[in-house]
Every structure is written in structure tokens, then in C-alpha cells.
Design a protein around this motif. Sequence first.
Motif, PDB file in Angstrom:
ATOM      1  N   GLY A 137       0.825  -1.200   0.000  1.00  0.00           N
ATOM      2  CA  GLY A 137       0.000   0.000   0.000  1.00  0.00           C
ATOM      3  C   GLY A 137       0.856   1.246   0.000  1.00  0.00           C
ATOM      4  O   GLY A 137       1.990   1.242   0.487  1.00  0.00           O
ATOM      5  N   PHE A 138       0.329   2.328  -0.565  1.00  0.00           N
ATOM      6  CA  PHE A 138       1.077   3.583  -0.637  1.00  0.00           C
ATOM      7  C   PHE A 138       1.469   4.089   0.750  1.00  0.00           C
ATOM      8  O   PHE A 138       2.490   4.760   0.909  1.00  0.00           O
ATOM      9  N   GLY A 139       0.644   3.765   1.762  1.00  0.00           N
ATOM     10  CA  GLY A 139       0.924   4.243   3.105  1.00  0.00           C
ATOM     11  C   GLY A 139       2.150   3.635   3.754  1.00  0.00           C
ATOM     12  O   GLY A 139       2.603   4.123   4.793  1.00  0.00           O
ATOM     13  N   THR A 140       2.713   2.590   3.158  1.00  0.00           N
ATOM     14  CA  THR A 140       3.931   1.997   3.731  1.00  0.00           C
ATOM     15  C   THR A 140       5.177   2.771   3.329  1.00  0.00           C
ATOM     16  O   THR A 140       6.240   2.577   3.921  1.00  0.00           O
ATOM     17  N   SER A 141       5.060   3.641   2.330  1.00  0.00           N
ATOM     18  CA  SER A 141       6.224   4.369   1.818  1.00  0.00           C
ATOM     19  C   SER A 141       6.459   5.666   2.591  1.00  0.00           C
ATOM     20  O   SER A 141       5.545   6.224   3.191  1.00  0.00           O
ATOM     21  N   ALA A 142       7.699   6.132   2.556  1.00  0.00           N
ATOM     22  CA  ALA A 142       8.042   7.400   3.198  1.00  0.00           C
ATOM     23  C   ALA A 142       7.511   8.559   2.365  1.00  0.00           C
ATOM     24  O   ALA A 142       7.526   8.517   1.135  1.00  0.00           O
ATOM     25  N   TYR A 143       7.012   9.577   3.040  1.00  0.00           N
ATOM     26  CA  TYR A 143       6.518  10.810   2.405  1.00  0.00           C
ATOM     27  C   TYR A 143       5.458  10.547   1.337  1.00  0.00           C
ATOM     28  O   TYR A 143       5.325  11.310   0.385  1.00  0.00           O
ATOM     29  N   SER A 144       4.709   9.481   1.463  1.00  0.00           N
ATOM     30  CA  SER A 144       3.694   9.163   0.467  1.00  0.00           C
ATOM     31  C   SER A 144       2.412   9.950   0.727  1.00  0.00           C
ATOM     32  O   SER A 144       1.999  10.133   1.869  1.00  0.00           O
ATOM     33  N   ARG A 145       1.784  10.408  -0.353  1.00  0.00           N
ATOM     34  CA  ARG A 145       0.506  11.107  -0.225  1.00  0.00           C
ATOM     35  C   ARG A 145      -0.620  10.087   0.008  1.00  0.00           C
ATOM     36  O   ARG A 145      -1.649  10.408   0.586  1.00  0.00           O
ATOM     37  N   GLY A 146      -0.409   8.860  -0.453  1.00  0.00           N
ATOM     38  CA  GLY A 146      -1.378   7.801  -0.193  1.00  0.00           C
ATOM     39  C   GLY A 146      -1.247   7.316   1.236  1.00  0.00           C
ATOM     40  O   GLY A 146      -0.154   7.306   1.797  1.00  0.00           O
ATOM     41  N   ARG A 147      -2.361   6.916   1.853  1.00  0.00           N
ATOM     42  CA  ARG A 147      -2.335   6.522   3.255  1.00  0.00           C
ATOM     43  C   ARG A 147      -2.660   5.046   3.476  1.00  0.00           C
ATOM     44  O   ARG A 147      -2.449   4.523   4.574  1.00  0.00           O
ATOM     45  N   ALA A 148      -3.173   4.358   2.468  1.00  0.00           N
ATOM     46  CA  ALA A 148      -3.623   2.971   2.639  1.00  0.00           C
ATOM     47  C   ALA A 148      -2.479   2.017   2.941  1.00  0.00           C
ATOM     48  O   ALA A 148      -1.425   2.064   2.294  1.00  0.00           O
ATOM     49  N   VAL A 149      -2.688   1.161   3.930  1.00  0.00           N
ATOM     50  CA  VAL A 149      -1.717   0.132   4.294  1.00  0.00           C
ATOM     51  C   VAL A 149      -2.475  -1.196   4.400  1.00  0.00           C
ATOM     52  O   VAL A 149      -3.445  -1.312   5.159  1.00  0.00           O
TER      53      VAL A 149
END
Length: 202
Positions: A137-149
Motif C-alpha cells: 500500500g502507498f501508506g507503507t512508503s516514506a513521504y507518500s501522499r497515499g495513506r492505505a496500508v
Amino acid sequence: MEEMKRMVDNYEVYQAISIGKVEVLLGIDETNVDHPYMVCTCTRNNSLGVEQFYAISAGADYLEAVHDFISRVQWELEDLKEERATVLVPLTPLTQAQCQPIREDMRIDNQVVAIRPERLRPEYRTAVNQLVLAQSGFGTSAYSRGRAVYVLNLYTGEESRWNREDFIGLIKPEHMPAWAQEKLEQHQAVTQQKPERRDEAR
């Protein structure tokens, strides 16, 4: 601004109790002469969190509808009690002190994180429901605008979706329960075997 009424078809939700993985609803349709009262069970067990209604029962007797409503809640309660009785590990909720805060510059994929107790229903505020492995999910990345994990519950093996801000933090190694460490190692062992099996099939 008038609050929007919650409806199930033409029935306005009059009573609703969330318990376990479901919500039990009692609805009323004053315009329905034959079946003004409705009881149903609602779930959101899908990736989009869309409400799904089943076991819908409609009738003309309010007391019968209330009895059905209460019976369903009682059944879910008993089911929860039986489920909890099978858990043989400590249920004490995890706190902020046992976790490392998640900074915006941190990747959290393949890390064990703890869900905030307040984001869980009261009956699920236990360590076995908090500890999950962040997988994708995008939320696992640093500084990501996506929040899903997308996560894997270490105790049950169930997959679910949360947002990055739903986590207290990464569980500190010294506070990782023995059962959670064992489950994590089992999952990692299975994951490492999968590529080998695919290679063998070629």
C-alpha cells in the motif's frame, strides 16, 4: 443542516448496535402497512468498506422485531465470548510506550505495527487484534501522499486495510510478545518458500 437519515431500502434505521464483526439494525417504514418493521444484519467485510445487508426480516409486530433484534445481538455476544475463550495468549492492549513512533520519512513495509486501540471496537481492543504486519500500500512508503496500508493480522492471519495514521507505531523488539514473534517467523518461512515452489514448477 438536517442530518441525513440512515436507510436500508425504505426503512429508516431506528436502532443499531455494532458488536463483533457485524452491526444489527432495526428499521421502521411508517408507509409500509403490511411490514413496517425490519431487522437485518450489516457487514462491511470488503475492500471498499461498503455496507452489505443480509438475514433481512420484516413484519408487522414491533415487539417481535425488537425480540429478533435483541436475540441477534445476544447471539453475536455469545459468539464473541466463545471466540475470546479460545485465545490462550495475553489480551492486554498495547500502548504508545511499547512502540516506536512512525515518522513520515520511514518505510513500514514488512514491519510489525500496532493499531491504535481507539481505532478498534471496544471488544477488539486487545494485543491479538492490534499486532499486524504491514505488507503493501502507498501508506507503507516514506513521504507518500497515499495513506492505505494492507496488513496481515499476526494472530488470525486475516488481511485488512488501514491508514498509516491508524497505527501507534512499530512494536519495540523488547515488547514483541513471544506468540507474535513465532507467528511472524512462521509467515516469513512460508513467504520464503513460495519463490522456490514457483521455480520448481517451471
